[in-house]
Design an enzyme around this catalytic site. Structure first.
Site: not given
Length: 547
Positions: A380, A519, A521
């Site tokens: 990001c 994102h 993750e």
């Protein structure tokens, strides 16, 4: 029709209700049942989207664009079940809905009260999708006795009465402290917590007791006697080296058996724990170690980057390597040379964030990784800082920056290589936003598709040229600078389907340098590590071998 398990907490906060809920969900899955997990939070914010990471930790984002409590990340990582916007609710959202109905006249002029209007709204929320799974696990935030949580406790009490007998149970998480001066465990805090719970009409069938010391059978029997819980349903929860040991630890303690017995289910299949045996094996039998620096601005609170830390652990598990994380405050680089701080690391990760503070340090971290051939993953804002670094140092745009920082300062100090996204396509419709719109829920949120370039590093990592990842941001790299940047060698290797929004950048001549606007993750799991993190840690291993 689902069976409902309500998970509450007492004595103190941060005992691990979210982890216990997630581990129980994993155990029920291991026995062949389908599950969904929900979080009911008492705070008055509509959602955690506008809360500081220092206040609340990470904001977890679902595929359908909900900003939720970080516990939903635990739920997904342990069960693999993608959370939805109907899996997280706060008092603020409940009260907002009730007041909107009142303004519309839906209550036909009645006096609006906590009972029944607020509690009915909570019950309606709990029952969403109850026909879709075998078990619905609902965690109540905070602790019993909190004023703001009372409507939720009353709602789940009513809900259990509304359902047929045996369709709802309550699981209560408490603390068994050890007094070193007395040399003994103390059960009184648990007794008082259960007494408080029973005073509002809720009697737990299962007690999960956090303790740093073994709980003797005598103490378990005492807890069961004074709390009116079967002794075998008093489950010990000890500190673990890794959260991913929790399903195995809780199974050894008999949590899944206690829950099923409380429902009267005695013929459940034995659990298949092979998934968690493999996870534990990869954790405990690592064959090496790498050091990764996370250069961020919320480094004082680990929970601010919870999913990133877990995804790095998953990447290590994919490579049977232990990942040693160190948090590096980006602001340090405002006055100090990053070389001395970053030289000891095998890889660098720059995560997302909001605001200008610490961004110059993140830019220097990206420059260090690029010029020293250190594996770099920018997420990001971390991608945006890598682009600004290339624009300033290689493309001749020496005043390159972000419109976000100009907006904060009230003047134009930068050439806005990163700009405020004012409209984009979501599904089949166009979304429009203004800089001065309300902050809550106005970002580009949720899952979006990206097209990857054939032959790019990311296409190799993903093994495909079409991906879908979760976003949470207001600012984008301006595609009009793509040509100037690509002349420097930077590759825009992932774009939105309409070609307007850069999703991924990479340096092809670098061992491993990738920035992503989304994102990744948020979708990583211990039994299914995200390919970007698995590849990133593999590159870190190779980098460590060159030292």
């Amino acid at each position: 029709m689902a069976r409902f398990i309500f998970i509450t907490g007492g004595v103190v906060s941060s005992l691990g209700k979210g982890l216990s809920s997630a581990a129980l969900g994993a155990l029920l899955q291991a026995r062949g049942y389908t599950v969904r997990l929900r979080k009911l939070d008492p705070y008055l914010n509509v959602d955690p989207g506008t809360m500081s990471p220092f206040e609340h930790g990470e904001v977890f984002v679902t595929d359908d664009g909900a900003e939720t409590d970080l516990d939903l990340g635990h739920y997904e990582r342990f069960t693999g079940v993608s959370a939805r916007n109907t899996d997280s609710v706060s008092s603020g959202r409940i009260y907002s809905t009730v007041l909107e109905k009142e303004r519309r006249g839906d209550y036909l002029g009645k006096t609006i009260q906590v009972i029944p209007h607020v509690t009915n709204e909570i019950k309606d929320f709990i029952s969403i999708g109850e026909d879709e799974v075998d078990f619905m696990l609902c965690e109540i935030g905070g602790t019993v006795g909190d004023i703001e949580a009372l409507p939720f406790f009353e709602a789940i009490r009513q809900f259990s009465q509304d359902k047929p007998r045996g369709q709802c149970i309550f699981m209560h998480l408490t603390l068994i402290p050890y007094l070193a001066a007395a040399g003994e465990l103390k059960t009184k805090p648990t007794q008082h917590s259960v007494k408080e719970l029973r005073s509002i009409g809720i009697a737990p069938e299962v007690l999960v007791c956090r303790s740093e010391h073994p709980i003797p059978d005598k103490e378990r029997a005492k807890i069961g006697l004074f709390c009116n819980v079967r002794t075998e349903n008093v489950i010990a929860a000890y500190d673990l080296k890794s959260i991913y040991e929790a399903p195995l630890a809780y199974h050894r303690e008999g949590l899944d058996t206690a829950v099923l017995n409380a429902f009267g289910i005695t013929d459940a299949p034995m659990p298949d724990m092979s998934r968690w045996d493999d996870v534990a094996d990869r954790l405990t039998n690592a064959e090496g170690e790498v050091k990764v620096a996370i250069v961020g601005k919320y480094t004082q609170l680990g929970d601010a980057y919870k999913s990133i830390a877990e995804a790095l652990t998953h990447g290590g598990m994919a490579n049977r390597t232990r990942v040693k994380l160190e948090w590096v405050d980006a602001e340090v680089f405002d006055t100090e040379d990053p070389v001395a701080h970053l030289e000891p690391f095998d890889a660098i990760l720059v995560p997302g964030g909001f605001g200008e503070r610490g961004t110059e340090g993140k830019i220097k971290a990206a420059e260090y990784a690029r010029t020293h051939n250190v594996p770099y993953l920018g997420i990001c804002l971390g991608m945006q800082m890598a682009v600004i670094e290339a624009a300033r140092n290689l493309a001749g745009i020496t005043d390159a920056g972000s419109e976000e920082f100009d907006h904060e300062a009230g003047g134009k100090r930068f050439t806005p290589v990163v700009y405020h996204l004012k409209e984009w396509v979501q599904g089949n419709h166009k979304v429009a936003r203004k800089v001065d719109d309300d902050k809550g829920g106005t970002m580009r949120l949720g899952a979006y598709t990206a097209q990857l370039e054939e032959g790019s590093k990311v296409a190799e990592v993903y093994g495909t040229t079409t991906i879908e990842e979760r976003h949470r941001h207001r600012y984008e790299v301006d595609v009009k600078y793509r040509e100037a940047l690509e002349k420097t060698g930077l590759r825009f290797s992932g774009m939105s389907p309409d070609g307007r929004l850069p999703e991924i950048i990479e340096w092809p001549d670098h061992p491993w340098f990738i920035g992503v606007q989304f994102h990744p993750e948020l979708k990583s799991k211990p039994f299914a590590p995200h390919p970007l993190f698995a590849s990133f840690i593999k590159a870190a291993i190779e980098s460590s071998r060159l030292v």
